[in-house]
Design an enzyme around this catalytic site. Structure first.
Site, PDB file in Angstrom:
ATOM      1  N   LYS A 118       0.818  -1.218   0.000  1.00  0.00           N
ATOM      2  CA  LYS A 118       0.000   0.000   0.000  1.00  0.00           C
ATOM      3  C   LYS A 118       0.847   1.261   0.000  1.00  0.00           C
ATOM      4  CE  LYS A 118      -4.138  -2.154   1.758  1.00  0.00           C
ATOM      5  NZ  LYS A 118      -3.823  -3.557   2.088  1.00  0.00           N
TER       6      LYS A 118
HETATM    7  C1  LIG Z   1      -4.454  -4.600   1.529  1.00  0.00           C
HETATM    8  C2  LIG Z   1      -3.700  -5.846   1.390  1.00  0.00           C
HETATM    9  C3  LIG Z   1      -4.103  -6.856   0.506  1.00  0.00           C
HETATM   10  C4  LIG Z   1      -5.378  -6.763  -0.299  1.00  0.00           C
HETATM   11  O1  LIG Z   1      -5.323  -5.777  -1.301  1.00  0.00           O
HETATM   12  P1  LIG Z   1      -6.674  -5.227  -1.943  1.00  0.00           P
HETATM   13  O2  LIG Z   1      -6.260  -4.123  -2.825  1.00  0.00           O
HETATM   14  O3  LIG Z   1      -7.518  -4.767  -0.790  1.00  0.00           O
HETATM   15  O4  LIG Z   1      -7.309  -6.363  -2.660  1.00  0.00           O
HETATM   16  C5  LIG Z   1      -3.300  -7.972   0.381  1.00  0.00           C
HETATM   17  N1  LIG Z   1      -2.181  -8.103   1.105  1.00  0.00           N
HETATM   18  C6  LIG Z   1      -1.762  -7.164   1.965  1.00  0.00           C
HETATM   19  C7  LIG Z   1      -0.515  -7.390   2.740  1.00  0.00           C
HETATM   20  C8  LIG Z   1      -2.491  -5.998   2.131  1.00  0.00           C
HETATM   21  O5  LIG Z   1      -2.073  -5.058   2.980  1.00  0.00           O
END
Ligand SMILES: *Cc1c(COP(=O)(O)O)cnc(C)c1O
Length: 498
Positions: A118
């Site tokens: 993210k």
């Molecule tokens: C947020 C997250 C996901 C999922 O991603 P999305 O965009 O919500 O589908 C998967 N793995 C990790 C480590 C995350 O932080």
């Protein structure tokens, strides 16, 4: 480029307005009017740097004069924003290095300040928000309101901490995130930050936030926006790394220009995988996008039978950032496949009955691009161990879910294309589970982090060194029905004290 609500195409915004608003007034999500003017110049891809690819993607998705109105070369202007967002923030100069593991590739998206993918979006989003404010002449203070399943919160706090003209409130589920995730957030010192535990799960926190967007009357001079992947400004930066992986595969002589590539994506809110679909719409040669879920496999079932049904038990798993039953960004895919009117009707069914069913034709259209699978905690831990033993490669629980789904999927669906598994978090962020998987158990997650380091020798990310000693600054806990009152109170205050 216009951005339209997924529920009503008459609601139209410029890119800058869409970024500043986060979610449309009718509860819909903003979508580009058409990808036809956003085709990526594949001919120049192999010569571009990762940051140039990001800038190009942003300039295509946010074309027009609502962002950087005075710039003649928009990609150049966006490159400035990308550099301000990324320079010095990633522990690898490359924000998305590829590692070869067995026959597949792992795209490591976790080298940012909070060790999850993210960061790639959230180190950039504040730059986009700042530019959108400047370009539209908006003087209001933006309050970013975010629900987190663990990683969005810390990444958003890291991105927005002490950014002028913004404040940020993060809600997380009190039980259901890892100790490291929690400490990363509640130790955030930024004077414009507020972190709140909700007595409930992620879906409760996310529904609460959506409800606040829909109902809260704001004081003069304050506007709400979102750092969740419902914000198009969060999604767009993620599109870039699909192109970047493709470039790396070409430059590493693994594929030729034009070859298709499969991407296997650990999925929660469906943002990351949808970004892959955007890349495909923009001209990236994609084989299959494989959606990997944990035991909360609402998406696996949906791709199987066309019924989205959130009325089921919620599982707290070892891949907590994917513990989600309402995958918000699926709405954007539905909009592309069915149009706004049907999309609005499905979303109404979801809200009222917790369920909707798409037609066979719609499902077939989706399945021409997407496949899906899931892995439970036990097989996830097994796979961490087997990949470590076989390849000497350590992966976190979320990545392992995707790896397991990849192994199962490849057995039956081998299409001859190269496959890239997206790695969304550092193993150190979930060291307890990872240590547990490779053979030892620790009660204290912080101890596990050091043990993992001792065993594997992999470097502990700078931001996690000494995390145990970081003082807790935020101690708010609210009931889910009190989130609105809490936010109303906070947005009324000029200064926040902890
Ligand atoms: C947020 C997250 C996901 C999922 O991603 P999305 O965009 O919500 O589908 C998967 N793995 C990790 C480590 C995350 O932080």
């Amino acid at each position: 480029m216009w951005y339209l609500s997924t529920r009503n195409e008459k609601i139209r915004k410029t890119p800058a307005e869409a970024i500043l608003k986060g979610i449309a007034d009718d509860g819909g999500l903003y979508m580009p009017e058409c990808f036809c003017s956003a085709k990526f110049p594949m001919d120049s891809l192999t010569k571009m740097s990762g940051k140039e690819i990001s800038a190009k993607v942003l300039s295509l998705l946010f074309s027009g004069d609502s962002m950087f109105p005075e710039a003649e070369d928009k990609a150049e202007a966006f490159l400035g924003a990308v550099k301000r967002g990324y320079d010095g923030k990633f522990d690898d100069e490359d924000y998305a290095p590829l590692a070869k593991v067995g026959n597949a590739f792992v795209m490591e998206l976790y080298h940012g300040p909070t060790c999850a993918f993210k960061d790639v979006a959230l180190q950039l989003l504040p730059q986009l928000v700042a530019e959108a404010k400047r370009a539209t002449g908006m003087k209001d203070e933006i309050v970013i309101l975010t629900a987190t399943s663990g990683d969005t919160g810390s990444a958003a706090l890291s991105g927005f901490s002490d950014v002028d003209g913004t404040k940020i409130i993060v809600f997380y589920p009190k039980h259901g995130i890892s100790a490291v995730q929690e400490r990363q957030m509640v130790s955030c010192k930024g004077k414009n930050t507020c972190v709140v535990a909700v007595e409930g799960n992620f879906d409760d926190a996310q529904s609460g936030v959506k409800n606040i967007f829909a109902t809260l009357d704001l004081p003069e001079g304050v506007k709400l926006s979102s750092a969740n992947s419902i914000n198009i400004g969060r999604l767009a930066p993620q599109v870039a790394y699909y192109f970047k992986a493709y470039k790396d595969l070409i430059n590493g002589n693994e594929i030729k220009m034009g070859d298709k590539v499969n991407f296997i994506v650990p999925t929660g809110n469906f943002g990351d995988i949808l970004a892959g679909y955007f890349a495909m719409q923009m001209g990236l040669p994609v084989g299959k996008l494989v959606c990997a879920s944990n035991e909360n496999k609402v998406l696996t079932d949906f791709f199987e039978n066309g019924v989205y049904n959130k009325n089921r038990d919620f599982h707290v798993t070892k891949s907590p950032s994917m513990d989600i039953l309402i995958s918000s960004n699926l709405e954007r895919l539905l909009y592309l496949v069915c149009g706004a009117e049907k999309c609005a009707a499905y979303m109404k069914d979801l809200k009222e009955k917790g369920e909707y069913k798409i037609t066979k034709e719609e499902l077939d259209a989706i399945k021409s691009v997407f496949d899906a699978g899931f892995a439970n905690d036990e097989t996830t831990l097994d796979v961490i161990k087997s990949v470590y033993e076989k390849h000497g490669y350590i992966m976190d629980t979320h990545t392992a879910v995707a790896w397991k789904v990849y192994e199962d999927w490849a057995k039956e669906n081998e299409n001859g294309y190269k496959s890239v598994v997206l790695s969304t978090a550092s193993a150190y962020k979930f060291s307890n589970s990872v240590m547990n998987a490779i053979g030892k158990e620790y009660d204290d997650e912080f101890d596990a982090l050091e043990k993992l380091n001792a065993i594997t020798g992999a470097k502990i990310p700078g931001s996690l060194v000494g995390i145990k000693e970081k003082p807790v600054v935020h101690k708010n806990v609210v009931k889910k029905e009190d989130m609105l009152t809490f936010v109303r109170d906070m947005v009324g205050k000029k200064e926040w004290t902890k």
